[in-house]
Design an enzyme around this catalytic site. Structure first.
Site, PDB file in Angstrom:
ATOM      1  N   GLU A 177       0.815  -1.207   0.000  1.00 42.65           N
ATOM      2  CA  GLU A 177       0.000   0.000   0.000  1.00 42.65           C
ATOM      3  C   GLU A 177       0.855   1.265   0.000  1.00 42.65           C
ATOM      4  OE1 GLU A 177       0.765  -1.165   4.286  1.00 42.65           O
ATOM      5  OE2 GLU A 177       0.393  -2.153   2.361  1.00 42.65           O
ATOM      6  N   CYS A 282      16.288  -6.926   0.009  1.00 42.56           N
ATOM      7  CA  CYS A 282      16.486  -8.129   0.817  1.00 42.56           C
ATOM      8  C   CYS A 282      17.797  -8.820   0.461  1.00 42.56           C
ATOM      9  CB  CYS A 282      15.313  -9.098   0.656  1.00 42.56           C
ATOM     10  SG  CYS A 282      15.203  -9.863  -0.976  1.00 42.56           S
TER      11      CYS A 282
END
Length: 500
Positions: A177, A282
């Site tokens: 979002e 990541c």
């Protein structure tokens, strides 16, 4: 007037009906530029229903039809890569060149999906017994879902849906979002390419939308990329609801530098891998492990390079690093640096308090470099997800490997050395899913699968590559006997079927 980002359900934009919205900010200015609609349970159900309806025909459509659409989508994606990158920069903050690189890596998986016909070839054994043949085939699952993170709003969804839809599934995406617009642009391009309505759907939202996807009986599989605590929750909850799950979690990626390494190359690699995309990767290198007496020289070379990095708005062509995604995240990252000295680290570079002239309200943080970091320090034990690099010192190769293997994470790791024997030992002994040898960010190409070990992956399948094809399909074995027309009926035999 503030832009509104709505859902994409059944091949068209659907206005949010829940009344709940979330703000999307421009990280360079701190200003709210967009409101994104948050889906209710009923809106998630509508997206799943559209996907289920579409599966009735898409799941049995020809491979030629699927790949023809994907080829058209690939051409449209290539033609619109700048527009997608601009959306990423505006909502995530990464520099335009980095956003373009993200789209390019997503394109690799679209390429793989365009060739899915080879991946889906089955196997056939004839005459396993008299006039008995055995075939193995793979079939789609049905409706599958993807829940993706803010740091790669285009690439990570493209790690999932191209293979999912190429293998005959229909897809519901719940993107972050924080930067939702790229997913809507992708949905529009898929529709322009001719993808039937309902095959690809996008619902925005928060935990309400996520939990409904995890429990919905018509969702057969869930793919996730994000932090380890949420990955564990996704895996536990979706598995309990009978779903197939691949949940990729967090990381603390180490780079082991041996005394024989080219220190200039190692320093270049450490800086690009630690500070690229402001460390919001990541696969970022967040811990350099210096072996032997090279530590001081290596840290100095890293410092010299890091100090030259140009930080500024992502749409400024001269910027090399942009802001962080939110002010809250910026403050959390800064806390690891401000508390580092008290935990025993030597602060070589402190990037907290950094601002850019004319953009003082942006989510800025500078480059931070911590040396001689204890393994007990929070800056080492936690995934920071920001431009903070920790340097740890060890005396030997064996000590370095033991340190890396003691981490609860096992996503990616790298070794820098000129010694082929040491590199070979490292790639076999290290406990991580992706290993680089003189390569700081060993993200596999599309036809090799991406995934870590330990707390970096929950589930049995890595993402994309062969593992992706297997994840989005299930095997079926068919054993067939056709009687020879010349045979007479042989009567009933109640014995166990014989192969010989």
């Amino acid at each position: 007037m503030t832009k509104i980002v709505n859902h994409w359900i059944g091949g068209k934009t659907v206005e949010g009906a829940s009344g709940n919205f979330g703000p999307v900010t421009d990280p360079a200015t701190g200003a709210v530029t967009t409101n994104v609609a948050f889906a209710s349970v009923e809106e998630v159900d509508a997206a799943v229903a559209a996907a289920k309806d579409a599966y009735a025909t898409w799941g049995t459509s020809s491979l030629a039809k699927r790949t023809t659409i994907l080829f058209r989508f690939r051409a449209l994606l290539e033609a619109n890569r700048d527009a997608i990158a601009e959306l990423i920069t505006a909502e995530h903050g990464k520099v335009h060149s980095d956003a373009l690189g993200e789209v390019a890596r997503g394109l690799e998986i679209v390429d793989l999906a365009c060739g899915i016909t080879v991946q889906l070839k089955g196997e056939l054994s004839t005459e396993v017994a008299s006039r008995v043949d055995v075939a193995s085939i793979r079939q789609p699952l049905g409706v599958v879902a993807g829940i993706t993170p803010f740091n790669f709003p285009a690439m990570v969804p493209m790690w999932m849906f191209p293979i999912a839809i190429a293998t005959g599934n229909t897809f519901v995406l719940k993107p972050s979002e924080k930067d939702p617009s790229a997913s809507l642009k992708i949905a529009e391009l898929l529709a322009e390419a001719g993808l039937p309505d309902g095959v690809f759907n996008v619902v925005h939202g928060d935990k309400v939308a996520v939990d409904r996807l995890l429990e919905h009986p018509d969702v057969k599989a869930v793919s996730f990329v994000g932090s380890t605590p949420i990955a564990r929750y996704i895996h536990t909850t979706a598995s309990a609801n009978g779903k197939r799950v691949q949940a990729l979690g967090g990381a603390k990626n180490h780079m082991l530098v041996l005394p024989d390494a080219d220190l200039d190359a190692a320093a270049d690699a450490a800086v690009s891998a630690a500070y690229g995309s402001a460390g919001e990767r990541c696969m970022a290198i967040s811990a350099v492990v210096a072996v032997g007496s090279i530590g001081d020289e290596l840290v100095e070379k890293i410092r010299e390079r890091a100090e030259k990095i140009k930080i500024g708005p992502g749409n400024d062509p001269t910027s090399e690093m942009g802001p962080l995604i939110t002010a809250v995240h910026r403050d959390k990252v800064a806390s690891y640096v401000t508390g580092a000295a008290a935990e025993g680290s030597e602060v070589v570079l402190d990037g907290t308090g950094y601002t850019v002239e004319g953009f003082e309200d942006g989510h800025w943080i500078g480059i931070s470099l911590l040396d001689k970091v204890p393994t007990t320090a929070k800056a080492y034990t936690d995934e920071i997800f920001g431009p903070v690099l920790c340097v740890l010192r060890v005396d030997t190769y064996d000590e370095g490997v033991a340190l890396i293997n003691s981490s609860p994470f096992g996503n990616g790791t790298a070794i820098f050395t000129r010694d082929g024997g040491a590199a070979r030992r490292f790639q076999l002994e290290i406990e991580a899913g992706m290993v680089g040898v003189n390569v700081p960010i060993p993200v596999p190409v599309g036809y090799h699968s991406f995934g870590g070990w330990k707390d970096s992956l929950f589930g049995d399948h890595h993402i994309y590559g062969n593992d992706g094809t297997h994840f989005y399909t299930r095997g079926k074995v068919v054993t067939t006997r056709w009687p020879d027309p010349a045979d007479a009926p042989t009567g009933v035999d109640l014995g166990f079927p014989r192969n010989h």
